[in-house]
Write a protein that holds these residues in place. Structure first.
Motif, PDB file in Angstrom:
ATOM      1  N   THR A   1       6.665 -34.028  55.793  1.00 48.86           N
ATOM      2  CA  THR A   1       6.625 -34.660  57.105  1.00 48.86           C
ATOM      3  C   THR A   1       5.355 -34.228  57.821  1.00 48.86           C
ATOM      4  OG1 THR A   1       7.761 -32.893  58.314  1.00 48.86           O
ATOM      5  CG2 THR A   1       9.140 -34.494  57.168  1.00 48.86           C
ATOM      6  N   GLU A   2       5.272 -34.541  59.112  1.00 45.90           N
ATOM      7  CA  GLU A   2       4.084 -34.143  59.869  1.00 45.90           C
ATOM      8  C   GLU A   2       3.920 -32.629  59.923  1.00 45.90           C
ATOM      9  OE1 GLU A   2       1.831 -36.064  60.976  1.00 45.90           O
ATOM     10  OE2 GLU A   2       2.738 -38.047  60.871  1.00 45.90           O
ATOM     11  N   GLN A   3       5.063 -31.877  59.935  1.00 46.59           N
ATOM     12  CA  GLN A   3       4.991 -30.427  60.117  1.00 46.59           C
ATOM     13  C   GLN A   3       5.711 -29.629  59.041  1.00 46.59           C
ATOM     14  OE1 GLN A   3       5.704 -29.193  64.346  1.00 46.59           O
ATOM     15  NE2 GLN A   3       6.136 -31.354  64.676  1.00 46.59           N
ATOM     16  N   SER A   4       6.469 -30.286  58.161  1.00 38.65           N
ATOM     17  CA  SER A   4       7.287 -29.578  57.176  1.00 38.65           C
ATOM     18  C   SER A   4       6.975 -30.041  55.767  1.00 38.65           C
ATOM     19  CB  SER A   4       8.781 -29.803  57.464  1.00 38.65           C
ATOM     20  OG  SER A   4       9.122 -29.418  58.775  1.00 38.65           O
ATOM     21  N   GLU A   5       7.314 -29.160  54.804  1.00 46.74           N
ATOM     22  CA  GLU A   5       7.183 -29.515  53.390  1.00 46.74           C
ATOM     23  C   GLU A   5       8.286 -28.805  52.611  1.00 46.74           C
ATOM     24  OE1 GLU A   5       3.451 -30.020  50.572  1.00 46.74           O
ATOM     25  OE2 GLU A   5       4.091 -27.918  50.599  1.00 46.74           O
ATOM     26  N   LEU A   6       9.108 -29.602  51.910  1.00 47.36           N
ATOM     27  CA  LEU A   6      10.191 -29.065  51.094  1.00 47.36           C
ATOM     28  C   LEU A   6       9.923 -29.376  49.632  1.00 47.36           C
ATOM     29  CD1 LEU A   6      13.313 -30.166  53.186  1.00 47.36           C
ATOM     30  CD2 LEU A   6      12.072 -28.012  53.299  1.00 47.36           C
ATOM     31  N   LYS A   7      10.155 -28.358  48.779  1.00 50.99           N
ATOM     32  CA  LYS A   7       9.964 -28.535  47.335  1.00 50.99           C
ATOM     33  C   LYS A   7      11.163 -27.935  46.619  1.00 50.99           C
ATOM     34  CE  LYS A   7       6.004 -26.369  47.477  1.00 50.99           C
ATOM     35  NZ  LYS A   7       4.734 -25.742  47.048  1.00 50.99           N
ATOM     36  N   GLY A   8      11.807 -28.749  45.749  1.00 48.16           N
ATOM     37  CA  GLY A   8      12.960 -28.220  45.037  1.00 48.16           C
ATOM     38  C   GLY A   8      13.760 -29.309  44.353  1.00 48.16           C
ATOM     39  N   ASN A   9      15.077 -29.085  44.274  1.00 52.39           N
ATOM     40  CA  ASN A   9      16.001 -30.036  43.665  1.00 52.39           C
ATOM     41  C   ASN A   9      17.205 -30.186  44.584  1.00 52.39           C
ATOM     42  OD1 ASN A   9      14.810 -30.424  40.785  1.00 52.39           O
ATOM     43  ND2 ASN A   9      14.866 -28.196  41.059  1.00 52.39           N
ATOM     44  N   LEU A  10      17.743 -31.412  44.659  1.00 50.35           N
ATOM     45  CA  LEU A  10      18.849 -31.698  45.573  1.00 50.35           C
ATOM     46  C   LEU A  10      19.845 -32.617  44.878  1.00 50.35           C
ATOM     47  CD1 LEU A  10      20.168 -31.697  48.411  1.00 50.35           C
ATOM     48  CD2 LEU A  10      18.625 -33.588  49.005  1.00 50.35           C
ATOM     49  N   VAL A  11      21.137 -32.218  44.928  1.00 49.08           N
ATOM     50  CA  VAL A  11      22.199 -32.995  44.300  1.00 49.08           C
ATOM     51  C   VAL A  11      23.360 -33.126  45.285  1.00 49.08           C
ATOM     52  CG1 VAL A  11      23.836 -33.150  42.387  1.00 49.08           C
ATOM     53  CG2 VAL A  11      21.570 -32.164  42.006  1.00 49.08           C
ATOM     54  N   PHE A  12      23.901 -34.345  45.416  1.00 45.42           N
ATOM     55  CA  PHE A  12      25.125 -34.591  46.171  1.00 45.42           C
ATOM     56  C   PHE A  12      26.219 -34.993  45.189  1.00 45.42           C
ATOM     57  CE2 PHE A  12      21.762 -35.550  49.265  1.00 45.42           C
ATOM     58  CZ  PHE A  12      22.167 -34.755  50.328  1.00 45.42           C
ATOM     59  N   ASN A  13      27.363 -34.301  45.251  1.00 43.21           N
ATOM     60  CA  ASN A  13      28.520 -34.631  44.436  1.00 43.21           C
ATOM     61  C   ASN A  13      29.643 -35.112  45.347  1.00 43.21           C
ATOM     62  OD1 ASN A  13      27.636 -33.724  41.676  1.00 43.21           O
ATOM     63  ND2 ASN A  13      27.410 -31.779  42.763  1.00 43.21           N
ATOM     64  N   TYR A  14      30.344 -36.168  44.930  1.00 42.98           N
ATOM     65  CA  TYR A  14      31.290 -36.778  45.854  1.00 42.98           C
ATOM     66  C   TYR A  14      32.230 -37.709  45.105  1.00 42.98           C
ATOM     67  CZ  TYR A  14      27.548 -40.136  45.147  1.00 42.98           C
ATOM     68  OH  TYR A  14      26.603 -40.936  44.562  1.00 42.98           O
TER      69      TYR A  14
ATOM     70  N   ALA B   1      21.594 -27.490  46.057  1.00 40.68           N
ATOM     71  CA  ALA B   1      20.143 -27.627  46.196  1.00 40.68           C
ATOM     72  C   ALA B   1      19.459 -26.282  46.012  1.00 40.68           C
ATOM     73  CB  ALA B   1      19.789 -28.201  47.572  1.00 40.68           C
ATOM     74  N   SER B   2      18.222 -26.340  45.595  1.00 37.65           N
ATOM     75  CA  SER B   2      17.371 -25.152  45.526  1.00 37.65           C
ATOM     76  C   SER B   2      15.978 -25.542  46.002  1.00 37.65           C
ATOM     77  CB  SER B   2      17.309 -24.598  44.104  1.00 37.65           C
ATOM     78  OG  SER B   2      16.771 -25.551  43.200  1.00 37.65           O
ATOM     79  N   PHE B   3      15.386 -24.665  46.810  1.00 36.31           N
ATOM     80  CA  PHE B   3      14.053 -24.931  47.350  1.00 36.31           C
ATOM     81  C   PHE B   3      13.168 -23.710  47.117  1.00 36.31           C
ATOM     82  CE2 PHE B   3      16.862 -27.675  49.816  1.00 36.31           C
ATOM     83  CZ  PHE B   3      16.199 -28.885  49.722  1.00 36.31           C
ATOM     84  N   GLU B   4      11.900 -23.966  46.836  1.00 31.78           N
ATOM     85  CA  GLU B   4      10.932 -22.902  46.601  1.00 31.78           C
ATOM     86  C   GLU B   4       9.681 -23.139  47.438  1.00 31.78           C
ATOM     87  OE1 GLU B   4      10.092 -22.676  42.467  1.00 31.78           O
ATOM     88  OE2 GLU B   4      12.111 -21.998  41.901  1.00 31.78           O
ATOM     89  N   GLU B   5       9.188 -22.072  48.044  1.00 30.93           N
ATOM     90  CA  GLU B   5       7.921 -22.098  48.785  1.00 30.93           C
ATOM     91  C   GLU B   5       7.862 -23.293  49.728  1.00 30.93           C
ATOM     92  OE1 GLU B   5       4.850 -21.980  45.890  1.00 30.93           O
ATOM     93  OE2 GLU B   5       5.332 -19.974  45.183  1.00 30.93           O
ATOM     94  N   SER B   6       8.918 -23.441  50.515  1.00 28.43           N
ATOM     95  CA  SER B   6       9.023 -24.571  51.429  1.00 28.43           C
ATOM     96  C   SER B   6       8.806 -24.116  52.862  1.00 28.43           C
ATOM     97  CB  SER B   6      10.405 -25.222  51.293  1.00 28.43           C
ATOM     98  OG  SER B   6      10.601 -25.716  49.986  1.00 28.43           O
ATOM     99  N   THR B   7       8.393 -25.065  53.703  1.00 28.66           N
ATOM    100  CA  THR B   7       8.193 -24.783  55.125  1.00 28.66           C
ATOM    101  C   THR B   7       8.929 -25.834  55.950  1.00 28.66           C
ATOM    102  OG1 THR B   7       6.155 -26.087  55.227  1.00 28.66           O
ATOM    103  CG2 THR B   7       5.924 -23.749  54.704  1.00 28.66           C
ATOM    104  N   VAL B   8       9.549 -25.366  57.035  1.00 32.21           N
ATOM    105  CA  VAL B   8      10.280 -26.253  57.936  1.00 32.21           C
ATOM    106  C   VAL B   8       9.855 -25.960  59.369  1.00 32.21           C
ATOM    107  CG1 VAL B   8      12.535 -26.845  58.883  1.00 32.21           C
ATOM    108  CG2 VAL B   8      12.279 -26.499  56.429  1.00 32.21           C
ATOM    109  N   ALA B   9       9.478 -27.006  60.088  1.00 32.04           N
ATOM    110  CA  ALA B   9       9.170 -26.875  61.517  1.00 32.04           C
ATOM    111  C   ALA B   9      10.468 -27.006  62.301  1.00 32.04           C
ATOM    112  CB  ALA B   9       8.175 -27.949  61.945  1.00 32.04           C
ATOM    113  N   LEU B  10      10.810 -25.975  63.074  1.00 32.85           N
ATOM    114  CA  LEU B  10      12.069 -25.994  63.811  1.00 32.85           C
ATOM    115  C   LEU B  10      12.087 -27.080  64.884  1.00 32.85           C
ATOM    116  CD1 LEU B  10      12.882 -22.195  64.116  1.00 32.85           C
ATOM    117  CD2 LEU B  10      13.563 -23.834  62.363  1.00 32.85           C
TER     118      LEU B  10
END
Length: 603
Positions: free
Chosen positions: A224-237, A253-262
């Motif tokens: 996004t403009e301020q965040s970057e997420l790197k990893g894997n994401l699964v939804f089970n339902y 989910a698992s994320f590595e070396e990610s940044t999130v703008a609050l």
């Protein structure tokens, strides 16, 4: 040569015929009728144009209706190359590159329903029943899909606010797109869009899979403009779980070396501080309202967190928020924690914590909007401690109640309570009461003080049992210090207009010189004291002091008093009477208006 000219003439005439609106409409109807008949769907196409020279196809006005006769999908224009006309006629459509302009996708759960309109549509493509021999499942594939000017809406009419998501300006480029029955797979190379809350997704890339039971985003990248997420994401339902997405859809989910703008998170959960960027690595599982985070490593500014956590009811208005943590290491300060969670932590952490400076916490904790339960080791600039404490009523933290155990190790008590007469202390205390400031303090304490610096002397071996209030102690003290051995039982109150002392003390040994109370070569006191007096200085004290079996030794001699009583009273006109009753020394009284330091001049 004539044959070639004939073929070209046929292709030209064919193209002219296929460009006619009436023919295009017939082709569109032919392309959809067999699909609708086979799967019970309502798919309409306004117009199909074909070129016999390159087998390119242009499709306009693709409308896919949901089971409530409203729009599920609508595509303004689709351009592609048909690789296999025969397969298309047999419900098996294989396309090369596909470009879509003007996509509208409405994912909707109608009132009193649990399945979305997409669930119902997918079920029609494959209801799970055995197929007739030779009947293939619905199949569609494309080498590459480009979508421009897309819109997506997620609506649930069972919610107080039905519009859950509203994305516009959607642009997608994906490869290896395939629909086989109810299953969808593709490689999303680049997806961008604008959320209704103002967040722009610059890029999403992932290996995407959708089935009736699972949605996967492998090798996920969100930018996004301020965040970057790197990893894997699964939804089970199960399909009906989407009606209660926050409480029933399982996330892994698992994320590595990610940044999130609050700032961006606050558009969904407005509890974090402003202008903070968090860097993190961790594994997430559970439903969103019972989210578990394992092996979390998070840091922002001068705050770092490592451990396992669980967040309950983070997105619920019906149940209280709960944060549980198994903390391997948390390094922060009072002001840093306040800035990250201004309401949850900022209002609940005692202001006195600021004196701890940059601190490190290890242990277990549970935090709600009204309580804190912790078993932690705490390292601070003032010293170290171990705390096993349950706190309630923390929404008014200065008047909070608590029960538990506190251990201090070489802790700078004087700095913490702003009293220069005190220094470092080491102690173990069981506590039960309320209040974190002097004005509201009311606590029962039981334990042992191993070390206490007071008046430039280190006291050792003190046992305590009693009530602590605002500058008041009412209880028992047992001291076995080398230079001060005594038993104390009673009250010492420094909190009122006048100090009050009402106690019995047996002093086995007190070296007043080493305790820094008297500046003399030798000053040793022993005896029993019964005191009931009020006052702030020797000049305004009123009451009675009784000394029995008392000895006092100085450089000149050793003095023994078997019974010595001093009584001080004041009349209404402030006339003072001091009575002394000691058969061993003197019996008598003094009356008048005088000060103690004037008595030497009167003798």
């Amino acid at each position: 040569m004539r044959t070639l000219l004939a073929i070209l003439l046929i292709m030209v005439l064919g193209s002219l015929v296929l460009s006619m609106p009436v023919v295009q409409t017939k082709l569109a109807k032919y392309a959809t009728d067999s699909l609708n008949e086979e799967f019970g769907t309502n798919i309409q196409i306004d117009r199909v144009s074909l070129s016999l020279f390159n087998l390119n196809a242009g499709v306009k006005g693709i409308y896919v209706e949901d089971y409530q006769q409203d729009t599920l999908f609508y595509i303004h224009k689709l351009t592609t190359s048909i690789l296999n006309l025969r397969n298309m006629a047999n419900n098996k459509m294989e396309f090369g590159d596909v470009e879509i302009d003007g996509l509208v996708f409405n994912l909707k759960t109608y009132l009193d329903e649990t399945d979305t309109n997409l669930d119902v549509f997918v079920a029609k493509l494959d209801d799970g029943s055995p197929r007739d021999p030779g009947t293939p499942p619905f199949f569609l594939s494309s080498d590459e899909i480009q979508i421009n000017n897309g819109k997506f809406r997620l609506i649930d009419e069972n919610l107080e606010k039905p519009k859950v998501l509203d994305f516009g300006d959607i642009s997608i480029r994906s490869t290896d797109f395939q629909i086989l029955g109810p299953e969808v797979t593709t490689n999303i190379e680049d997806l961008s869009m604008l959320a209704s809350r103002g967040i722009r997704l610059k890029k999403l890339a992932a290996g995407f899979t959708y089935t009736k039971e699972q949605m996967r985003f492998d090798s996920l990248l969100i930018d996004t403009e301020q965040s970057e997420l790197k990893g894997n994401l699964v939804f089970n339902y199960n399909r009906e779980d989407f009606a209660e997405f926050l409480d029933r859809v399982q996330l892994d989910a698992s994320f590595e070396e990610s940044t999130v703008a609050l700032n961006e998170v606050n558009t969904f959960y407005d509890e974090f501080g402003q202008d903070k960027v968090v860097n993190f690595t961790g594994s997430f599982s559970g439903v969103l309202n019972q989210l578990q985070v394992k092996d979390l490593f998070l840091f922002t500014d001068n705050t770092g967190i490592r451990g396992d956590f669980q967040f309950n009811n983070m997105f619920s208005d019906q149940a209280p928020f709960v944060l549980r943590g198994d903390i391997d290491n948390l390094t922060s300060s009072y002001y840093q924690l306040r800035s990250i969670l201004p309401n949850i932590l900022g209002k609940n952490i005692p202001e006195s914590v600021q004196k701890l400076g940059q601190f490190t916490v290890r242990g277990e904790t549970e935090i709600t909007e009204t309580s804190i339960d912790m078993t932690v080791n705490l390292n601070t600039v003032l010293g170290d401690s171990y705390v096993d404490l349950q706190m309630t009523n923390i929404q008014t933290i200065e008047d909070a109640s608590y029960i538990g155990f506190i251990s201090l190790m070489d802790f700078n008590l004087g700095e913490f309570i702003n009293d220069d007469e005190f220094g470092y202390t080491s102690l173990d205390m069981n506590v039960e009461g309320k209040g974190f400031v002097a004005e509201s303090l009311n606590t029962e304490v039981r334990g042992e003080i191993y070390k206490l610096d007071f008046n430039d002397y280190e006291y050792n071996k003190i046992k305590v049992s009693g009530i602590l209030k605002d500058q008041l102690f009412d209880g028992i003290l047992l001291c076995n210090d080398d230079n001060f051995r005594f038993d104390f039982k009673g009250l010492a109150d420094f909190g009122g207009r006048e100090n009050k002392f009402n106690f019995i003390a047996a002093v086995d040994y007190a070296d007043l010189k080493k305790l820094n109370f008297i500046n003399d070569t030798i000053s040793i006191f022993k005896g029993h004291i019964n005191m009931n007096i009020e006052g702030n200085t020797l000049d305004d004290m009123a009451g009675e002091m009784n000394f029995t079996n008392t000895t006092y030794q100085n450089i000149n001699d050793t003095y023994f008093f078997e019974d010595f009583t001093v009584t001080s009273t004041f009349d209404k006109d402030t006339t003072r009477t001091v009575e002394i009753n000691s058969p061993d020394i003197i019996t008598g009284y003094m009356r008048g208006k005088f000060k103690i330091n004037e008595l030497g001049r009167l003798v």
